[in-house]
Design a protein around this motif. Structure first.
Motif, PDB file in Angstrom:
ATOM      1  N   GLY A  10       0.882  -1.356   0.095  1.00 15.41           N
ATOM      2  CA  GLY A  10      -0.209  -0.085   0.090  1.00 15.41           C
ATOM      3  C   GLY A  10       0.872   1.326  -0.087  1.00 15.41           C
ATOM      4  N   TYR A  11       0.577   2.517  -0.657  1.00 12.11           N
ATOM      5  CA  TYR A  11       1.323   3.596  -0.459  1.00 12.11           C
ATOM      6  C   TYR A  11       1.301   4.733   0.375  1.00 12.11           C
ATOM      7  CZ  TYR A  11       2.114   3.149  -5.750  1.00 12.11           C
ATOM      8  OH  TYR A  11       2.780   2.654  -6.691  1.00 12.11           O
ATOM      9  N   GLY A  12       0.380   3.603   2.020  1.00 16.55           N
ATOM     10  CA  GLY A  12       0.403   4.652   2.797  1.00 16.55           C
ATOM     11  C   GLY A  12      -1.041   4.909   3.273  1.00 16.55           C
ATOM     12  N   GLU A  15      -3.882  -0.707   1.871  1.00 18.44           N
ATOM     13  CA  GLU A  15      -3.744  -1.606   1.094  1.00 18.44           C
ATOM     14  C   GLU A  15      -3.864  -1.683  -0.512  1.00 18.44           C
ATOM     15  OE1 GLU A  15      -3.736  -5.600   1.984  1.00 18.44           O
ATOM     16  OE2 GLU A  15      -2.080  -5.050   3.319  1.00 18.44           O
ATOM     17  N   LEU A  16      -3.019  -1.825  -1.327  1.00 23.51           N
ATOM     18  CA  LEU A  16      -4.130  -1.848  -3.052  1.00 23.51           C
ATOM     19  C   LEU A  16      -3.599  -2.672  -3.273  1.00 23.51           C
ATOM     20  CD1 LEU A  16      -3.884   0.615  -5.461  1.00 23.51           C
ATOM     21  CD2 LEU A  16      -0.996  -0.086  -5.517  1.00 23.51           C
ATOM     22  N   LEU A  17      -2.592  -3.922  -2.663  1.00 20.93           N
ATOM     23  CA  LEU A  17      -2.020  -4.959  -3.069  1.00 20.93           C
ATOM     24  C   LEU A  17      -2.721  -6.041  -1.803  1.00 20.93           C
ATOM     25  CD1 LEU A  17       0.592  -4.383  -6.107  1.00 20.93           C
ATOM     26  CD2 LEU A  17      -1.803  -4.266  -6.638  1.00 20.93           C
ATOM     27  N   SER A  36      -7.768   0.517 -15.205  1.00 23.85           N
ATOM     28  CA  SER A  36      -6.704   1.006 -14.350  1.00 23.85           C
ATOM     29  C   SER A  36      -6.696   1.482 -13.102  1.00 23.85           C
ATOM     30  CB  SER A  36      -6.858   2.594 -15.626  1.00 23.85           C
ATOM     31  OG  SER A  36      -6.391   3.324 -15.330  1.00 23.85           O
ATOM     32  N   GLY A  37      -5.361   2.301 -12.534  1.00 28.83           N
ATOM     33  CA  GLY A  37      -5.459   2.720 -11.329  1.00 28.83           C
ATOM     34  C   GLY A  37      -5.968   1.140  -9.936  1.00 28.83           C
ATOM     35  N   ALA A  38      -5.421  -0.320 -10.481  1.00 27.36           N
ATOM     36  CA  ALA A  38      -5.543  -1.528 -10.367  1.00 27.36           C
ATOM     37  C   ALA A  38      -4.234  -1.845  -9.336  1.00 27.36           C
ATOM     38  CB  ALA A  38      -6.304  -2.796 -11.003  1.00 27.36           C
ATOM     39  N   GLY A  39      -3.132  -1.275 -10.038  1.00 26.96           N
ATOM     40  CA  GLY A  39      -2.034  -1.632  -9.547  1.00 26.96           C
ATOM     41  C   GLY A  39      -0.826  -2.631 -10.029  1.00 26.96           C
ATOM     42  N   LYS A  40      -1.194  -1.868 -11.030  1.00 24.06           N
ATOM     43  CA  LYS A  40      -0.529  -3.189 -12.376  1.00 24.06           C
ATOM     44  C   LYS A  40       1.367  -2.722 -12.054  1.00 24.06           C
ATOM     45  CE  LYS A  40      -3.288  -2.062 -15.933  1.00 24.06           C
ATOM     46  NZ  LYS A  40      -3.967  -1.654 -14.951  1.00 24.06           N
ATOM     47  N   THR A  41       1.024  -1.574 -12.428  1.00 22.48           N
ATOM     48  CA  THR A  41       2.256  -0.775 -12.680  1.00 22.48           C
ATOM     49  C   THR A  41       2.863  -1.028 -10.940  1.00 22.48           C
ATOM     50  OG1 THR A  41       1.948   1.023 -14.315  1.00 22.48           O
ATOM     51  CG2 THR A  41       3.925   1.476 -13.008  1.00 22.48           C
ATOM     52  N   THR A  42       2.447  -0.786  -9.845  1.00 22.59           N
ATOM     53  CA  THR A  42       2.591  -0.683  -8.501  1.00 22.59           C
ATOM     54  C   THR A  42       3.674  -2.363  -8.612  1.00 22.59           C
ATOM     55  OG1 THR A  42       1.116   0.188  -7.592  1.00 22.59           O
ATOM     56  CG2 THR A  42       2.404  -0.808  -5.958  1.00 22.59           C
ATOM     57  N   PHE A  43       2.281  -3.605  -8.772  1.00 25.22           N
ATOM     58  CA  PHE A  43       2.634  -5.153  -8.884  1.00 25.22           C
ATOM     59  C   PHE A  43       4.346  -5.089  -9.884  1.00 25.22           C
ATOM     60  CE2 PHE A  43       3.317  -8.851 -10.558  1.00 25.22           C
ATOM     61  CZ  PHE A  43       2.678 -10.115  -9.406  1.00 25.22           C
ATOM     62  N   HIS A  84       9.533   1.040 -18.172  1.00 24.18           N
ATOM     63  CA  HIS A  84       7.732   1.922 -18.399  1.00 24.18           C
ATOM     64  C   HIS A  84       7.264   2.352 -18.450  1.00 24.18           C
ATOM     65  CE1 HIS A  84      11.680   1.459 -14.941  1.00 24.18           C
ATOM     66  NE2 HIS A  84      12.111   1.332 -15.720  1.00 24.18           N
ATOM     67  N   GLN A  85       6.226   2.943 -18.173  1.00 17.13           N
ATOM     68  CA  GLN A  85       5.127   2.484 -18.459  1.00 17.13           C
ATOM     69  C   GLN A  85       5.105   4.042 -19.116  1.00 17.13           C
ATOM     70  OE1 GLN A  85       1.601   2.771 -15.891  1.00 17.13           O
ATOM     71  NE2 GLN A  85       0.503   3.390 -17.795  1.00 17.13           N
ATOM     72  N   ASP A  86       6.113   4.947 -18.129  1.00 16.61           N
ATOM     73  CA  ASP A  86       6.353   6.646 -18.031  1.00 16.61           C
ATOM     74  C   ASP A  86       7.595   6.831 -18.585  1.00 16.61           C
ATOM     75  OD1 ASP A  86       7.952   5.911 -15.812  1.00 16.61           O
ATOM     76  OD2 ASP A  86       6.648   7.466 -14.996  1.00 16.61           O
TER      77      ASP A  86
HETATM   78  N1  ATP Z   1       3.804   6.625  -5.965  1.00 20.23           N
HETATM   79  C1  ATP Z   1       1.973   6.420  -5.796  1.00 20.23           C
HETATM   80  N2  ATP Z   1       2.242   7.491  -4.642  1.00 20.23           N
HETATM   81  C2  ATP Z   1       0.830   7.440  -3.579  1.00 20.23           C
HETATM   82  N3  ATP Z   1       0.089   6.576  -4.735  1.00 20.23           N
HETATM   83  C3  ATP Z   1       0.627   5.935  -5.813  1.00 20.23           C
HETATM   84  C4  ATP Z   1       1.288   6.163  -6.604  1.00 20.23           C
HETATM   85  N4  ATP Z   1       1.863   5.250  -7.478  1.00 20.23           N
HETATM   86  C5  ATP Z   1       0.273   4.992  -7.753  1.00 20.23           C
HETATM   87  N5  ATP Z   1      -0.003   5.273  -6.468  1.00 20.23           N
HETATM   88  C6  ATP Z   1      -1.891   5.045  -6.898  1.00 20.23           C
HETATM   89  O1  ATP Z   1      -1.877   3.419  -6.316  1.00 20.23           O
HETATM   90  C7  ATP Z   1      -2.851   3.560  -7.438  1.00 20.23           C
HETATM   91  C8  ATP Z   1      -2.253   1.616  -8.557  1.00 20.23           C
HETATM   92  O2  ATP Z   1      -1.312   2.532  -9.213  1.00 20.23           O
HETATM   93  P1  ATP Z   1      -0.866   1.738 -10.455  1.00 20.23           P
HETATM   94  O3  ATP Z   1      -0.057   3.447 -11.151  1.00 20.23           O
HETATM   95  O4  ATP Z   1      -0.291   0.639 -10.161  1.00 20.23           O
HETATM   96  O5  ATP Z   1      -2.026   1.494 -11.842  1.00 20.23           O
HETATM   97  P2  ATP Z   1      -1.842   0.660 -12.515  1.00 20.23           P
HETATM   98  O6  ATP Z   1      -2.729  -0.301 -12.941  1.00 20.23           O
HETATM   99  O7  ATP Z   1      -0.671   0.851 -13.334  1.00 20.23           O
HETATM  100  O8  ATP Z   1      -2.952   1.415 -13.390  1.00 20.23           O
HETATM  101  P3  ATP Z   1      -2.901   2.129 -15.751  1.00 20.23           P
HETATM  102  O9  ATP Z   1      -3.436   1.164 -15.506  1.00 20.23           O
HETATM  103  O10 ATP Z   1      -3.409   3.121 -15.284  1.00 20.23           O
HETATM  104  O11 ATP Z   1      -1.735   1.786 -15.550  1.00 20.23           O
HETATM  105  C9  ATP Z   1      -3.119   4.304  -7.610  1.00 20.23           C
HETATM  106  O12 ATP Z   1      -4.288   4.595  -7.195  1.00 20.23           O
HETATM  107  C10 ATP Z   1      -2.846   5.527  -7.758  1.00 20.23           C
HETATM  108  O13 ATP Z   1      -2.950   6.258  -7.430  1.00 20.23           O
END
Ligand code: ATP
Ligand code: MG
Lengths: 223, 300
Positions: A10-12, A15-17, A36-43, A84-86
């Motif tokens: 979780g980012y604080g 929990e996200l995942l 979108s926003g599910a947490g794929k990038t975070t994963f 990276h996505q970005d």
């Molecule tokens: N550095 C961060 N600090 C706080 N929250 C974050 C940070 N990065 C991402 N989040 C939050 O975590 C959640 C998941 O973000 P993430 O980028 O993992 O989603 P994603 O599945 O990759 O989305 P997308 O398909 O749009 O790329 C989002 O709600 C986002 O706002």
């Protein structure tokens, strides 16, 4: 190759995942989907140690990520190519220099011929000397993919690598990833693009992971 | 040793490619060069002050330690007897090379600046002066005073200690001030370079992030910054040192032994100057490395 055991993050806030477990076998091919926003990038960030799990254990190349020193994390990233996505380029260096950057920082020789060939593969021969801000979104993604594979990594993690490219180009990039997978590389692609997944399934035994409701699911064969 | 040399050479000449991973930053670069030059300029004068004070202290203690004076002023009828007694005592005092009574014309010469050349000193109750030349080891002034008191009550030993000591102490303190200035200049240089390095690191946050993501070691990233700041600081310090040295060399040197004209370098002291750019570079290296590693620690 990469293993997650009850990993939460979780980012604080909340929990996200939550409690994700997964084994990526060497040579496997996975798609990662989810809203979108599910947490794929975070994963994915958990897999190359840009983030450490708040609970559970991530093991990469038989080493627990939590116990690694900073230099060991750097070494680990040389074995994992990430799109990276970005994108994450150095905007003051040319596309060719950006693509060769992993070799440069690892103090490995740069084979110009191979570099040009790789740039040709992703269709960027003409933009070799351009600066990243001068590229289109799709061109940037292609450059990012070239940079991710230049070290000959064991694992390739691609975050929306085809988000901004046309169908033809996305097929070409997919083909490159499939080829690398056939050479034994482990591939994970985060994407929304169902057509891409279908087209990949025709070429390799790809499995589809889905993040939904903070949990990781293995999607059925309906795709 | 060879490996270290090779590392040093690589540090200086390291291929420009790896240096380019951090974009050039005109402003912090100029700032660093300028502060290093200014600090080196000041350091040269502090160094010169320290040497001059040291020389002065040496001269005062040397020149004065080698000689002493005994003044004999007794009633007229005892004067000559007491002078002889003093000379006899001196002959048996260890640590004294020679002693002689100043003849009347020398006494007159000593007094001439104050009373003119025509002073009839024979008619005046001028004390007799005995010049004592010490041996290298020196003598024990307290012991001598006690013996003189017994043998010649009109004799007063002036070993110049009374006024030599504060002068030597003053010179010593001046030297301390100079050394403290050098230390402060070094610390201020470190502080300024730390600030400049921090500014550069903050401005290049994204660059550092990308380098880290593609597998660069902290060492490699830090090195890109350390190299720049070290070379800039050393270059700036070299320029500041050269300018200050030139100015000191142009100060007219008069052999009066005056403090002001003695402010400068003599002989081997000049060899300290090339050390300043090296020290400036070393300070920059340490400060930038510390700042870079601190900045990297917050980044996975
Ligand atoms: N550095 C961060 N600090 C706080 N929250 C974050 C940070 N990065 C991402 N989040 C939050 O975590 C959640 C998941 O973000 P993430 O980028 O993992 O989603 P994603 O599945 O990759 O989305 P997308 O398909 O749009 O790329 C989002 O709600 C986002 O706002
Ligand atoms: Mg994402």
């Amino acid at each position: 190759m990469i293993e997650l055991e009850n990993v939460s993050y979780g980012y604080g806030g909340g929990e996200l995942l939550t409690e994700m477990s997964l084994k990526l076998a060497p040579g496997s091919f996975h798609f990662l989907t989810g809203p979108s926003g599910a947490g794929k990038t975070t994963f994915l960030k958990l897999l190359y140690a840009e983030l450490l799990p708040s609970a559970g254990r991530v093991t990469v190349f038989d080493q627990s990520v939590r116990g690694l020193g900073r230099d060991e994390i750097a070494e680990l990233r040389r074995r994992i190519g990430v799109v990276h996505q970005d994108c994450q380029f150095l905007d003051h260096l040319s596309v060719a220099e950006n693509v060769a950057l992993p070799l440069l920082v690892a103090d490995r020789p740069i084979d110009t011929r191979e570099l040009v060939e790789l740039l040709g593969w992703v269709g960027l021969k003409g933009q070799m000397d351009a600066l990243p801000p001068e590229l289109s979104g799709g061109e940037r993604q292609r450059a990012a993919l070239a940079r991710a594979v230049i070290m000959g990594p064991d694992v390739i993690l691609a975050d929306e690598p085809t988000g901004n490219v046309d169908w033809e180009m996305s097929q070409r990039l997919l083909h490159l990833l499939v080829e690398l997978n056939r050479m034994g590389k482990t591939v994970v692609i985060a994407t929304h693009d169902m057509n891409l997944i279908r087209s990949a399934k025709a070429q390799v035994a790809a499995r589809v992971l889905r993040i939904k409701g903070r949990r990781l699911h293995l999607a059925g064969a309906d795709l | 040793m060879n490996a270290q040399l090779a590392r040093a050479r690589a540090f200086l000449t390291s291929d420009l490619q790896s240096d380019r991973v951090v974009p050039p930053s005109g402003f912090t670069a100029r700032l660093t060069v300028f502060s290093a030059a200014a600090m080196a300029f000041l350091a040269v004068f502090a160094l010169a002050l320290s040497f001059a004070a040291g020389r002065l202290a040496d001269r005062w203690s040397d020149a004065l330690a080698q000689s002493a004076t005994i003044r004999v002023s007794a009633p007229e009828d005892q004067q000559e007897r007491q002078v002889q007694a003093v000379l006899a005592v001196l002959e048996t005092t260890p640590g004294i090379a020679s002693a002689r009574e100043l003849p009347a014309d020398e006494t007159q010469a000593l007094l001439a600046p104050w009373f003119g050349p025509d002073l009839p000193i024979e008619t005046l109750p001028i004390p007799a002066l005995i010049e004592v030349v010490e041996e290298g080891t020196g003598f024990d002034p307290e012991g001598l005073r006690l013996r003189l008191q017994a043998e010649a009550p009109g004799a007063v030993l002036d070993d110049h200690d009374r006024w030599r000591r504060p002068l030597v102490a003053a010179a010593g303190r001046m030297r301390l001030v100079a050394v403290a200035s050098l230390v402060l200049i070094g610390a201020a240089t470190a502080a300024m370079i730390t600030l400049a390095a921090q500014a550069a690191l903050a401005a290049n946050g994204q660059v550092i992030r990308v380098l880290r993501l593609v597998g660069a070691h902290d060492r490699y990233i830090a090195q890109a910054f350390v190299r720049r700041f070290t070379l800039r600081a050393a270059g700036g310090a070299a320029a500041g040192t050269a300018l200050a040295a030139l100015m000191l060399a142009l100060v007219p040197s008069v052999e009066t032994g005056s403090f002001l004209t003695g402010l400068g370098f003599q002989g081997g002291e000049w060899l300290w100057l090339p050390l300043l750019p090296v020290l400036g570079g070393a300070v920059a290296l340490a400060a930038t490395r510390a700042a870079a590693l601190r900045a990297l620690k917050g980044l996975m």
